[in-house]
Design a protein around this motif. Structure first.
Motif, short mmCIF file in Angstrom:
data_model
loop_
_atom_site.label_atom_id
_atom_site.label_comp_id
_atom_site.label_asym_id
_atom_site.label_seq_id
_atom_site.Cartn_x
_atom_site.Cartn_y
_atom_site.Cartn_z
N ARG A 100 0.85 -1.19 0.00
CA ARG A 100 0.00 0.00 0.00
C ARG A 100 0.89 1.24 0.00
N PHE A 101 0.46 2.25 -0.76
CA PHE A 101 1.15 3.55 -0.75
C PHE A 101 0.55 4.39 0.38
N SER A 102 1.40 5.03 1.17
CA SER A 102 0.87 5.79 2.30
C SER A 102 1.32 7.24 2.35
N SER A 103 2.44 7.59 1.73
CA SER A 103 2.91 8.97 1.77
C SER A 103 3.97 9.17 0.68
N PRO A 104 4.09 10.39 0.14
CA PRO A 104 5.06 10.63 -0.93
C PRO A 104 6.49 10.75 -0.41
N VAL A 105 7.42 10.58 -1.34
CA VAL A 105 8.86 10.72 -1.08
C VAL A 105 9.37 11.89 -1.90
N TYR A 106 10.29 12.67 -1.32
CA TYR A 106 10.97 13.72 -2.07
C TYR A 106 12.32 13.18 -2.54
N PRO A 107 12.65 13.36 -3.82
CA PRO A 107 13.95 12.91 -4.30
C PRO A 107 15.09 13.47 -3.45
N GLY A 108 16.05 12.60 -3.14
CA GLY A 108 17.16 12.98 -2.27
C GLY A 108 17.02 12.41 -0.87
N VAL B 140 10.76 7.12 5.20
CA VAL B 140 11.77 8.13 4.89
C VAL B 140 12.46 8.50 6.20
N LEU B 141 13.77 8.32 6.24
CA LEU B 141 14.51 8.58 7.47
C LEU B 141 14.47 10.05 7.87
N GLU B 142 14.60 10.93 6.88
CA GLU B 142 14.70 12.36 7.18
C GLU B 142 13.45 12.91 7.85
N ARG B 143 12.28 12.30 7.57
CA ARG B 143 11.02 12.79 8.15
C ARG B 143 10.36 11.76 9.05
N ASP B 144 11.00 10.60 9.21
CA ASP B 144 10.42 9.50 10.00
C ASP B 144 8.97 9.25 9.60
N THR B 145 8.76 9.11 8.29
CA THR B 145 7.41 8.96 7.74
C THR B 145 7.31 7.67 6.96
N VAL B 146 6.30 6.87 7.25
CA VAL B 146 6.06 5.63 6.49
C VAL B 146 5.50 5.99 5.12
N VAL B 147 6.15 5.49 4.07
CA VAL B 147 5.73 5.82 2.71
C VAL B 147 5.14 4.61 1.97
N LEU B 148 5.53 3.40 2.37
CA LEU B 148 4.93 2.17 1.87
C LEU B 148 4.58 1.33 3.08
N ASN B 149 3.40 0.69 3.05
CA ASN B 149 2.99 -0.06 4.22
C ASN B 149 2.34 -1.37 3.81
N ASN B 150 2.21 -2.28 4.79
CA ASN B 150 1.51 -3.55 4.58
C ASN B 150 2.09 -4.34 3.43
N GLY B 151 3.41 -4.26 3.26
CA GLY B 151 4.08 -4.94 2.15
C GLY B 151 4.25 -6.43 2.39
#
Length: 286
Positions: A242-250, A270-281
């Motif tokens: 599942r897609f859960s949040s966008p990623v910024y290049p870099g 994403v480590l820089e924002r501690d945000t889950v971007v893909l889930n339930n994989g």
């Protein structure tokens, strides 16, 4: 204009034929980050044609797709409010390093979540090697049409997401992305200006162009292939997420993985924002 269920289920998708070369396979591999470490010999066969070259398995998602068909007003869908909710791949054979492939998309289900809650559109396509007739992969996708609920369709049952284990991960893989990653990945078939034009991204509410969700999928697939398969592409049998949040290049994508027998559960953040971007994989290994 509202969704016409019968029209959508019978949508006249044309068969799509696409020829890709070794160069195209390399461009895809570079777009999802293979070759970032130029001395990693495990990644070399995906980006250097003189090595024991092989195509990245997740490249299947960009081959012989239907294009942006949801933008057709006859669908009754407000395309400005759609989100790519889920993606699945089932591999039947390893992707050839170059080939001509065909596919025809079909609508499998449409669920009505209710007025003000949107609709779920489930689509599938089989990727076939034109020369041999072999089925290479089956692609499944779920589109969340946020503005199109309440058309009177079935409300369920809705497939439940794969549950992640409640324990520490068995493996963690950090893969960085380049600042120009979206500009490179778009060469593999998704020219949406949201991923290239800062003005378009700003109008959509983002501080900069975002990375394609399917590019993030390719990075997570890389993490599993590296961590549990020693880059043996024949061991990947299926993947869904599942897609859960966008990623910024870099940004750096950390994929956390749990292995239970032949199944690898995962999520990416994403480590820089501690945000889950893909889930339930979930990946099935052979």
């Amino acid at each position: 204009m509202a969704i016409d269920y019968d029209k959508l289920m019978d949508w006249p998708f044309e068969k799509v034929e696409q020829t890709y070369s070794i160069k195209d396979s390399i461009i895809y591999a570079l777009g999802v980050g293979y070759g970032h470490d130029p001395v990693d010999e495990g990644q070399l066969p995906f980006v250097f044609e003189e090595a024991d070259f092989k195509a990245v398995p997740t490249m299947a998602v960009v081959l012989a797709g239907p294009g942006f068909w949801l933008r057709d007003p006859e669908t009754g869908i407000d395309w400005r409010k759609i989100l790519h909710g889920e993606q699945g791949i089932r591999w039947h054979k390893p992707l050839p390093k170059s080939a001509t492939v065909t596919a025809r998309t079909r609508i499998a289900r449409v669920l009505d979540k209710g007025a003000d809650k949107g609709a779920l559109i489930y689509s599938e396509r089989d990727l076939v090697d034109k020369a041999t007739g072999d089925k290479l992969a089956t692609l499944s996708s779920t589109t969340f049409a946020r503005g199109d609920g309440g058309f009177g369709g079935a409300t369920g049952p809705q497939p439940q997401p794969h549950e992640l284990p409640e324990r520490d991960p068995c493996a963690v893989c950090d893969l960085p992305t380049r600042p120009h990653a979206a500009l490179l990945y778009r060469l593999s078939g998704d020219p949406n200006p949201l991923h290239a034009d800062p003005k378009v991204a700003a109008a959509a509410g983002f501080k900069a162009p975002i990375l394609h969700g399917l590019c993030t999928l390719g990075i997570a697939g890389h993490a599993v292939l590296r961590s549990f398969c020693e880059y043996d592409t024949t061991r990947l049998k299926s993947l869904k997420l599942r897609f859960s949040s966008p990623v910024y290049p870099g940004e750096t994508i950390r994929t956390e993985m749990w292995r239970d027998g032949g199944v690898v559960s995962f999520r990416s953040k994403v480590l820089e924002r501690d945000t889950v971007v893909l889930n339930n994989g979930c990946v099935e290994l052979g």
